[in-house]
Design a protein around this motif. Structure first.
Motif: not given
Length: 260
Positions: A116-119, A255-257, A188-193, A197-198
């Motif tokens: 997102k920081a580099a669209p 889905i990770k916290s 993305l949701r499996r491998e990152t927090d 992910a945001r």
């Protein structure tokens, strides 16, 4: 009485080998690549499309065993007749020399993931020529993208997996990479927090939309029968509404916290 018993034993012995052969005929081997959430070796059911394919064949009395291999090897082994089919592949004319296609199993939508920081902004494939792009070895991303790679219009760094592409993206080593939208968000949701992910999103313009198929080896004697069985079952699952139960209605983020 002894004659009757002996006669029964002879009959059992006579019929036993064909019965075993019949059981073997009901075991199907399908080569696949790891492609979550559609094919996941370490999950119960082994992924949504794996469950769909297994259930379609199960209703016809077949048991499927999936063999997880690198994509290119999965293709080669199935083409050589070592497996009854391979799954799942987009259409390519040169594959028709090795395989016959099932009816479409699912629709794929490939998009570009970026920070997102580099669209990024693009309308045509050539607009991506100034970007450092990632990609996964053995993948096709549609004819336009593939041709641009072959013609050296795009700067693409190939790595072994989508997981590595996400890491490279987060570290700023690449600007974007293509992936099927459901696959991308699943990994993305499996491998990152959540914090990681945001930082990631996708461009709404697809680089490729296509249908994918189960491929049956062209020269095998059972191919046409198995294809007909699968196509008939696939149509039934679509017609009665069960097909939609195998797919999420929309991709999710992490889905990770944070901190896990």
């Amino acid at each position: 009485m002894k004659f009757v018993i002996a006669h029964i034993v002879v009959l059992v012995a006579f019929w036993w080998p064909p019965a075993l052969a019949h059981d073997d005929d009901r075991q199907l081997s399908i080569s696949v690549g790891d492609w979550p959430p559609f094919f996941v070796e370490g999950e119960p059911g082994q992924g949504s499309v794996a469950r769909l394919v297994s259930d379609i064949f199960a209703e016809a009395g077949y048991e499927v065993e999936f063999h997880f291999l690198p994509w290119k090897r999965a293709y080669r082994e199935a083409a050589a007749g070592k497996h009854d089919a391979t799954a799942i592949w987009m259409y390519a004319a040169d594959r028709e020399k090795d395989f016959v296609y099932s009816d479409p199993v699912m629709n794929e939508r490939f998009v570009l993931f970026y920070r997102k920081a580099a669209p990024i902004h693009w309308d045509q494939i050539a607009d991506l020529s100034d970007l450092r792009l990632g990609a996964s070895i053995g993948y096709s991303y549609g004819p336009k993208f593939d041709r641009a790679v072959e013609n050296e219009i795009l700067d693409v760094e190939w790595v072994a997996s989508t997981e590595l592409n996400f890491r490279r993206l987060l570290y700023g080593r690449i600007d974007a990479f293509p992936e099927e939208i459901n696959v991308g968000y699943y990994i993305l949701r499996r491998e990152t927090d959540q914090e990681e992910a945001r930082q990631i999103t996708h461009h709404p313009e697809p680089i490729s939309e296509n249908k994918s198929f189960l491929l049956f080896p062209a020269d095998e004697p059972e191919t046409e029968r198995l294809r007909e069985i699968f196509n008939r079952g696939l149509k039934t699952f679509r017609d009665d509404g069960r097909y939609s139960n195998y797919f999420e209605s929309r991709p999710q983020a992490s889905i990770k916290s944070s901190g896990q």
